[in-house]
Scaffold this motif. Sequence first.
Motif: not given
Length: 349
Positions: A143-169
């Motif tokens: 309880p209280g540990s789930a990542h929800l879409r509603s938890g971001a705050s102004a100033g937070d960094d945005i990240y995208a995960s990916h494996a080395p030599l792979q990526g979005l797209g």
Amino acid sequence: MSASSSSGEFALIDRHFRRPSPLRHATVGIGDDCALLAPLPDEQLAISTDMLVAGRHFFEDVDPAALGHKALAVNLSDLAACGAQPLGATLAIALPAVDDAWLEAFASGLFALADAHGCELVGGDTTRGPLTLSLTVFGSVPPGSAHLRSGASAGDDIYASHAPLQGLGDARLALQLQQLARGDTPPAAAILQTLEPRMRHHLLHMTRVRLELPQPRIALGLALRGIASACADLSDGLTGDLGHIMQASGLGATLQALDGADGLLHACSPALRTLGNDVALQMALAGGDDYELVFTAPRDRRDAVAAAAARCGLCASRIGRMETEAGLRFVDLGGRQHSLAARAFDHFG
């Protein structure tokens, strides 16, 4: 899935989906009207459902083992975004006809991924009809540990995960290369047709695994507990899935193509960038089927994010920031700012 007959539907279930191994998380599995799943002590159940339809989500001649993998992977990706540990899954499958060789391969792909993440098949249904797969997955999270879409705050960094030599797209590129080979005209057809056939074949070889065998980022989702402020899985495109976080958190965002060692271009694979940086960025922004994580974290957690990704053998590219100003903006390679529509793929749009 109940199984009591020696032929037909129930025999199909016995042959391909009932396993002799003991259950880990379910006290009752396949064979009764309901499975009984025991949540971990003092934890909440995380539940998600995804459906795959032939001709809409996959080509009907796709390798069935790869389809079994992907059918479960797209669901596990939702658990990863939530930061949940997989427990079990149910499978509802409509088949135009019984093909034992196809089903054996499909089940092998599904169970290989299920075993890798400790997610046991505990029930479901089978019927005759156009090839359709619907899975529901169950996970566990304190309880209280789930990542929800509603938890971001102004100033937070945005990240995208990916494996080395792979990526979005990458998945988007693989899909368009397959569409082109089938005689269709995908959005990037004009660029792809300028490539030599050998280069198109090479690019498809490099990216096809990202489309057909996506890897759910379960380990990263768990590692980001207490670090990420909000998270979503990248299934319908970066702009749309980030848009879900923006809407739920009541914020805007700015993405940057390049910002020193950071930026969206660093989340694009070398294979995709052979088409040119502008094309790579477009596919990364609008492509679907990445099944990576887009997440936010406070600026002072940058070292913790990098360490969590490194422990999982992954990259977490910092691609932008959350802002109080409404709307989604993108700063291109020339430093020019553009407004983007934060819309996800819509099957009825």
